[in-house]
Design a protein around this motif. Structure first.
Motif, mmCIF file in Angstrom:
data_model
loop_
_atom_site.group_PDB
_atom_site.id
_atom_site.type_symbol
_atom_site.label_atom_id
_atom_site.label_comp_id
_atom_site.label_asym_id
_atom_site.label_seq_id
_atom_site.Cartn_x
_atom_site.Cartn_y
_atom_site.Cartn_z
ATOM 1 N N LEU A 14 53.165 67.887 5.932
ATOM 2 C CA LEU A 14 53.320 69.188 5.299
ATOM 3 C C LEU A 14 54.739 69.464 4.800
ATOM 4 O O LEU A 14 54.934 70.019 3.732
ATOM 5 N N PHE A 15 55.723 69.079 5.573
ATOM 6 C CA PHE A 15 57.100 69.418 5.228
ATOM 7 C C PHE A 15 57.722 68.448 4.220
ATOM 8 O O PHE A 15 58.836 68.666 3.774
ATOM 9 N N THR A 16 57.025 67.393 3.835
ATOM 10 C CA THR A 16 57.595 66.387 2.937
ATOM 11 C C THR A 16 57.989 66.983 1.593
ATOM 12 O O THR A 16 59.102 66.761 1.100
ATOM 13 N N LYS A 17 57.094 67.751 0.984
ATOM 14 C CA LYS A 17 57.386 68.331 -0.324
ATOM 15 C C LYS A 17 58.531 69.335 -0.235
ATOM 16 O O LYS A 17 59.435 69.346 -1.079
ATOM 17 N N THR A 18 58.529 70.152 0.812
ATOM 18 C CA THR A 18 59.596 71.130 1.001
ATOM 19 C C THR A 18 60.942 70.443 1.185
ATOM 20 O O THR A 18 61.953 70.856 0.596
ATOM 21 N N VAL A 54 64.989 57.948 -2.626
ATOM 22 C CA VAL A 54 64.622 56.976 -1.598
ATOM 23 C C VAL A 54 63.572 57.566 -0.652
ATOM 24 O O VAL A 54 62.588 56.908 -0.303
ATOM 25 N N TYR A 55 63.764 58.816 -0.249
ATOM 26 C CA TYR A 55 62.791 59.461 0.637
ATOM 27 C C TYR A 55 61.441 59.594 -0.051
ATOM 28 O O TYR A 55 60.402 59.435 0.580
ATOM 29 N N GLY A 56 61.442 59.865 -1.340
ATOM 30 C CA GLY A 56 60.194 59.952 -2.089
ATOM 31 C C GLY A 56 59.444 58.635 -2.095
ATOM 32 O O GLY A 56 58.218 58.600 -1.996
ATOM 33 N N LEU A 57 60.173 57.538 -2.219
ATOM 34 C CA LEU A 57 59.537 56.221 -2.192
ATOM 35 C C LEU A 57 58.999 55.874 -0.807
ATOM 36 O O LEU A 57 57.879 55.413 -0.658
ATOM 37 N N LEU A 58 59.817 56.094 0.209
ATOM 38 C CA LEU A 58 59.434 55.669 1.560
ATOM 39 C C LEU A 58 58.419 56.590 2.226
ATOM 40 O O LEU A 58 57.781 56.196 3.193
ATOM 41 N N SER A 59 58.258 57.797 1.731
ATOM 42 C CA SER A 59 57.294 58.701 2.353
ATOM 43 C C SER A 59 55.867 58.456 1.859
ATOM 44 O O SER A 59 54.923 58.954 2.448
ATOM 45 N N ARG A 60 55.714 57.672 0.795
ATOM 46 C CA ARG A 60 54.377 57.309 0.305
ATOM 47 C C ARG A 60 53.972 55.985 0.918
ATOM 48 O O ARG A 60 54.618 54.964 0.702
ATOM 49 N N LYS A 61 52.887 55.982 1.681
ATOM 50 C CA LYS A 61 52.405 54.749 2.301
ATOM 51 C C LYS A 61 50.937 54.565 1.994
ATOM 52 O O LYS A 61 50.160 55.506 2.001
ATOM 53 N N GLU A 62 50.593 53.324 1.742
ATOM 54 C CA GLU A 62 49.201 52.940 1.552
ATOM 55 C C GLU A 62 48.947 51.696 2.385
ATOM 56 O O GLU A 62 49.866 50.924 2.671
ATOM 57 N N TYR A 63 47.685 51.508 2.746
ATOM 58 C CA TYR A 63 47.290 50.329 3.518
ATOM 59 C C TYR A 63 46.117 49.659 2.831
ATOM 60 O O TYR A 63 45.275 50.317 2.227
ATOM 61 N N GLU A 64 46.065 48.345 2.914
ATOM 62 C CA GLU A 64 44.926 47.573 2.431
ATOM 63 C C GLU A 64 44.426 46.721 3.581
ATOM 64 O O GLU A 64 45.205 46.003 4.212
ATOM 65 N N TYR A 125 45.485 59.805 8.168
ATOM 66 C CA TYR A 125 45.825 61.116 8.749
ATOM 67 C C TYR A 125 45.012 62.238 8.125
ATOM 68 O O TYR A 125 45.379 63.388 8.236
ATOM 69 N N ASP A 126 43.924 61.911 7.466
ATOM 70 C CA ASP A 126 43.060 62.916 6.869
ATOM 71 C C ASP A 126 41.998 63.292 7.899
ATOM 72 O O ASP A 126 41.271 62.422 8.391
ATOM 73 N N ASP A 127 41.902 64.586 8.227
ATOM 74 C CA ASP A 127 40.951 65.038 9.239
ATOM 75 C C ASP A 127 39.503 64.838 8.821
ATOM 76 O O ASP A 127 38.617 64.748 9.671
ATOM 77 N N ALA A 128 39.247 64.771 7.525
ATOM 78 C CA ALA A 128 37.878 64.618 7.035
ATOM 79 C C ALA A 128 37.370 63.179 7.148
ATOM 80 O O ALA A 128 36.172 62.940 7.060
ATOM 81 N N ILE A 129 38.272 62.231 7.350
ATOM 82 C CA ILE A 129 37.888 60.822 7.436
ATOM 83 C C ILE A 129 37.951 60.381 8.895
ATOM 84 O O ILE A 129 39.013 60.422 9.512
ATOM 85 N N PRO A 130 36.809 59.951 9.466
ATOM 86 C CA PRO A 130 36.844 59.486 10.859
ATOM 87 C C PRO A 130 37.555 58.130 10.953
ATOM 88 O O PRO A 130 37.444 57.299 10.060
ATOM 89 N N TYR A 131 38.295 57.952 12.027
ATOM 90 C CA TYR A 131 38.970 56.667 12.192
ATOM 91 C C TYR A 131 38.395 55.943 13.399
ATOM 92 O O TYR A 131 37.779 56.534 14.280
ATOM 93 N N TYR A 132 38.594 54.630 13.406
ATOM 94 C CA TYR A 132 38.020 53.759 14.418
ATOM 95 C C TYR A 132 39.126 53.028 15.153
ATOM 96 O O TYR A 132 40.173 52.734 14.596
#
Length: 192
Positions: A14-18, A54-64, A125-132
């Motif tokens: 939540l606080f990333t954009k701020t 730099v913070y903008g780059l490092l705060s975006r994460k994706e996984y494959e 970290y999305d509450d709508a997506i269940p994790y295993y």
């Protein structure tokens, strides 16, 4: 055997954009003050704008997650540009895959479980997506999934333990198709 790739984008906090807006505002403020008053404020302004980038780059994460045969490879993509392989695992070393609330993984929970394992969180970290939760044997550093499988075969024939292996806990966002394929291959280890 099945092959599939699952792309997971981590939800920003939540606080990333701020925080990014504040960094940019302070950077511009310092540069304007340097222009008006003294050039000594130019360096802090430039540092704040660089930090914003730099913070903008490092705060975006994706996984494959790459499921290929009996191997799982997990890649981490930072900022949409930097990609590195985080894990390469042999699925034959998997103990269990279950939803995080399931009793099959209850002994591995952080606060209430009796078994403590190193945790790797690759969820959105999305509450709508269940994790295993996946409990699996990890290869020692520098040992890939193929070498781990060979080590397991040698240890099985000789009755020894082979090279040192340890269990780890993975938190993953898995889709229904992947879970069905895993359940088909490992019916006693996968809980849906």
């Amino acid at each position: 055997m099945f092959e599939t790739v699952i792309q997971v984008t981590r939800k920003r906090k939540l606080f990333t954009k701020t925080l990014r807006i504040l960094m940019l505002a302070f950077g511009i403020f310092f540069i304007l003050m340097a222009i008006i008053f003294t050039t000594g404020l130019m360096l802090p302004g430039a540092c704040m704008i660089l930090l914003y980038y730099v913070y903008g780059l490092l705060s975006r994460k994706e996984y494959e997650y790459h499921f290929s045969g009996r191997e799982l490879s997990i890649f981490v993509i930072s900022g949409g540009q930097m990609r590195r392989q985080a894990q390469e695992l042999d699925l034959d070393g998997m103990e269990v895959v279950a939803p995080n609330w399931h009793e099959a993984v209850s002994k591995y929970k952080k606060k209430y479980g009796s078994v403590k394992l190193k945790k790797y969180d690759y969820t959105s970290y999305d509450d709508a997506i269940p994790y295993y939760t996946m409990i699996i044997m990890d290869a020692p550093p520098g040992q890939g999934a193929a070498e781990l499988a060979e080590d397991r075969r040698i240890a099985g024939r000789s009755g020894g333990a082979g090279k040192s292996k340890k269990k780890i806990k993975l938190l993953l966002d898995l889709d229904e198709e992947t879970l069905r394929n895993l359940k088909h291959i490992y019916p006693d280890r996968v809980y849906i």
